[in-house]
Motif scaffolding. Sequence first.
Motif, mmCIF file in Angstrom:
data_model
loop_
_atom_site.group_PDB
_atom_site.id
_atom_site.type_symbol
_atom_site.label_atom_id
_atom_site.label_comp_id
_atom_site.label_asym_id
_atom_site.label_seq_id
_atom_site.Cartn_x
_atom_site.Cartn_y
_atom_site.Cartn_z
ATOM 1 N N LEU A 29 0.826 -1.205 0.000
ATOM 2 C CA LEU A 29 0.000 0.000 0.000
ATOM 3 C C LEU A 29 0.862 1.258 0.000
ATOM 4 O O LEU A 29 0.582 2.212 -0.732
ATOM 5 C CB LEU A 29 -0.930 -0.012 1.210
ATOM 6 N N ASN A 45 0.944 3.928 -3.073
ATOM 7 C CA ASN A 45 0.626 5.342 -2.852
ATOM 8 C C ASN A 45 1.749 6.258 -3.336
ATOM 9 O O ASN A 45 1.488 7.334 -3.881
ATOM 10 C CB ASN A 45 0.323 5.607 -1.380
ATOM 11 N N LYS A 93 -2.710 -1.581 -5.240
ATOM 12 C CA LYS A 93 -3.270 -0.883 -4.084
ATOM 13 C C LYS A 93 -4.568 -1.544 -3.633
ATOM 14 O O LYS A 93 -4.780 -1.754 -2.431
ATOM 15 C CB LYS A 93 -3.526 0.586 -4.431
#
Length: 110
Positions: A48, A52, A77
């Motif tokens: 994650l 990002n 993600k």
Amino acid sequence: MNSSEQRDYLTQNTGYLPALPNATVSLVMGILSIVVCGIGLVLGIIGLVMANKDLALYNNQPGGYSIASYNHTKTGKTCAIIGIVLNALFVLVYAAIFIFAFSSNLNDFK
């Protein structure tokens, strides 16, 4: 060609856009976070964070990276979020079973 239009002979334009740096890694981490129980929570968080970072990089320069790597990052993600949720539920259920097992054993000895 008009006289006002000039060709740029110095810039190489191959038509190839580079991939986002961590697109594949975030996708693999996201998939592994779903498949692997226990350590999947850590893998999901890593995936994650990497996804990002790549999405922020793509949003700063939308035309600078390939769409395929952008889609891989979005999929990574999504998989990472699913893996984090599943592994968090796994940890909660495992902790509840563990607490229930020890609480029932303590009552047997009284």
